[in-house]
Design an enzyme around this catalytic site. Structure first.
Site, PDB file in Angstrom:
ATOM      1  N   HIS A 192       7.916  24.070 -21.559  1.00 23.29           N
ATOM      2  CA  HIS A 192       9.336  24.046 -21.989  1.00 23.29           C
ATOM      3  C   HIS A 192       9.665  23.727 -23.552  1.00 23.29           C
ATOM      4  CE1 HIS A 192      10.400  23.075 -17.538  1.00 23.29           C
ATOM      5  NE2 HIS A 192      10.481  24.461 -17.740  1.00 23.29           N
ATOM      6  N   GLY A 245       3.967  13.877 -10.991  1.00 25.11           N
ATOM      7  CA  GLY A 245       5.301  13.306 -11.544  1.00 25.11           C
ATOM      8  C   GLY A 245       6.141  14.318 -12.015  1.00 25.11           C
ATOM      9  N   CYS A 286      13.669  28.660 -35.912  1.00 28.25           N
ATOM     10  CA  CYS A 286      14.863  29.518 -36.030  1.00 28.25           C
ATOM     11  C   CYS A 286      15.785  29.887 -34.771  1.00 28.25           C
ATOM     12  CB  CYS A 286      14.469  30.507 -36.975  1.00 28.25           C
ATOM     13  SG  CYS A 286      15.967  31.573 -37.752  1.00 28.25           S
TER      14      CYS A 286
HETATM   15  N1  APR Z   1       4.231   8.598 -11.933  1.00 27.08           N
HETATM   16  C1  APR Z   1       4.048   9.802 -11.388  1.00 27.08           C
HETATM   17  N2  APR Z   1       5.297  10.266 -11.080  1.00 27.08           N
HETATM   18  C2  APR Z   1       6.502   9.407 -11.154  1.00 27.08           C
HETATM   19  C3  APR Z   1       6.336   8.213 -11.866  1.00 27.08           C
HETATM   20  C4  APR Z   1       5.083   7.652 -12.014  1.00 27.08           C
HETATM   21  N3  APR Z   1       4.714   6.521 -12.767  1.00 27.08           N
HETATM   22  N4  APR Z   1       7.492   7.845 -12.191  1.00 27.08           N
HETATM   23  C5  APR Z   1       8.632   8.836 -11.606  1.00 27.08           C
HETATM   24  N5  APR Z   1       7.707   9.859 -11.378  1.00 27.08           N
HETATM   25  C6  APR Z   1       8.320  11.054 -10.450  1.00 27.08           C
HETATM   26  C7  APR Z   1       9.787  10.956  -9.937  1.00 27.08           C
HETATM   27  O1  APR Z   1       9.430  10.451  -8.644  1.00 27.08           O
HETATM   28  C8  APR Z   1      10.215  12.284 -10.174  1.00 27.08           C
HETATM   29  O2  APR Z   1       9.855  12.972  -8.795  1.00 27.08           O
HETATM   30  O3  APR Z   1       8.334  11.968 -11.483  1.00 27.08           O
HETATM   31  C9  APR Z   1       9.576  12.802 -11.407  1.00 27.08           C
HETATM   32  C10 APR Z   1      10.395  13.348 -12.282  1.00 27.08           C
HETATM   33  O4  APR Z   1      11.198  14.336 -12.056  1.00 27.08           O
HETATM   34  P1  APR Z   1      12.310  15.044 -13.095  1.00 27.08           P
HETATM   35  O5  APR Z   1      13.065  13.795 -13.883  1.00 27.08           O
HETATM   36  O6  APR Z   1      12.913  15.822 -12.475  1.00 27.08           O
HETATM   37  O7  APR Z   1      11.396  15.508 -14.198  1.00 27.08           O
HETATM   38  P2  APR Z   1      10.645  17.117 -14.100  1.00 27.08           P
HETATM   39  O8  APR Z   1      10.179  17.482 -12.767  1.00 27.08           O
HETATM   40  O9  APR Z   1       9.513  17.007 -15.129  1.00 27.08           O
HETATM   41  O10 APR Z   1      11.961  17.995 -14.591  1.00 27.08           O
HETATM   42  C11 APR Z   1      11.192  19.391 -15.025  1.00 27.08           C
HETATM   43  O11 APR Z   1      13.439  19.807 -15.833  1.00 27.08           O
HETATM   44  O12 APR Z   1      14.860  18.575 -16.931  1.00 27.08           O
HETATM   45  C12 APR Z   1      14.151  19.781 -17.044  1.00 27.08           C
HETATM   46  O13 APR Z   1      13.010  20.728 -19.122  1.00 27.08           O
HETATM   47  C13 APR Z   1      13.238  19.385 -18.303  1.00 27.08           C
HETATM   48  O14 APR Z   1      10.640  19.851 -17.969  1.00 27.08           O
HETATM   49  C14 APR Z   1      11.749  19.295 -17.473  1.00 27.08           C
HETATM   50  C15 APR Z   1      12.038  19.817 -15.903  1.00 27.08           C
END
Ligand code: APR
Length: 243
Positions: free
Chosen positions: A114, A183, A122
């Site tokens: 991402h 995560g 650019c």
């Molecule tokens: N250890 C492991 N997991 C964790 C922890 C921790 N200490 N704390 C929170 N989490 C988990 C949450 O339970 C949740 O399921 O991390 C996850 C985060 O989820 P999102 O906020 O949805 O993030 P992500 O899945 O990386 O989002 C994917 O979407 O927002 C866009 O481009 C952005 O790369 C991102 C993509």
């Protein structure tokens, strides 16, 4: 805690998301209020937002840059770097995160699907590659122009844009005997489908995080807990002699 065993000739594919950086103090995206650090995604992370309000988009990503630069890798990042060192040439880390905590922990074979906070490119896709850029811009006028005249934008894959290097990711998943996912809420595609690709091949798929992701049923193992607490020491690479 039971260990996950890896044979010394097996390849491992790891996918990480915002949760792995949570213990470094960087908040995950999908907070209960549905906002992203107080912002609506449509206002800061779409091609349309960039066209309408480049100053607002830069203000958001400058703040993310600032926070990312102040954060430090946590034991989960370190554990993955140590695992890579034990599996030379057979470890691949794909992160959805735009921070650089994996590389600062020592990970090498790493792809940011991402994009990366520490780079800009650019807006015109003029063919010049992304440039290293850690500047925390205070105003749109401070953002330099590309030699072609286009404005520099954050090197971030906005919603609606195609993630980077999907062919390489598919090749790496096809090689892997173990997929470790850490995560990520399983709500953003195509990353959320990687586990299905691995399961179609019958491979082991392990999720680590404090709550089940949306795609939990596709994992052979779901380990509930914080990555920084569960990951260190979880994976054991067997010796040749123990085969
Ligand atoms: N250890 C492991 N997991 C964790 C922890 C921790 N200490 N704390 C929170 N989490 C988990 C949450 O339970 C949740 O399921 O991390 C996850 C985060 O989820 P999102 O906020 O949805 O993030 P992500 O899945 O990386 O989002 C994917 O979407 O927002 C866009 O481009 C952005 O790369 C991102 C993509």
């Amino acid at each position: 805690m039971k260990k996950i065993l890896v044979r010394p000739d097996d390849s491992v594919f790891v996918l990480t998301g915002a949760g792995i950086s949570a213990e470094s103090g960087l908040p995950a995206f999908r907070a209960s209020d549905g906002l992203w650090a107080g912002y609506r995604v449509e206002d800061v992370c779409t091609p349309d937002a960039w066209r309408r309000d480049p100053a607002g988009v830069w203000a958001f990503y400058a703040a993310r840059r600032d926070a990312g630069q102040k954060a430090l890798p946590n034991p989960a990042h370190t554990a993955l770097a140590e695992l890579e060192a034990q599996l030379p040439g057979r470890f691949f880390l794909c992160t959805q995160n735009v921070d650089d905590l994996h590389e600062r922990a020592g990970s090498v074979n790493l792809l940011h699907m991402h994009g990366e906070l520490a780079k800009s490119r650019c807006e015109r896709e003029c063919g010049r590659p992304p440039v290293e850029d850690r500047t925390v811009y205070r105003a749109l006028d401070d953002v330099p122009r590309c030699p072609c005249g286009g404005r520099l934008r954050p090197h971030i894959v906005f919603f609606g844009e195609i993630p980077l290097e999907m062919d390489r990711i598919q090749d790496e998943i096809a090689k892997a005997k173990l997929m470790l996912v850490v995560g990520t809420s399983g709500s953003v595609y195509p990353a959320a489908s990687f586990v299905h690709w691995a399961r179609q091949r019958g491979e082991r798929t392990v999720y680590i995080g404090p709550e089940e992701p949306l795609n939990a049923s596709a994992f052979t193992h779901v380990l509930e807990g914080k990555a920084g607490e569960l990951l260190p020491g979880l994976i054991h690479v067997e010796n040749m002699s123990s085969n």
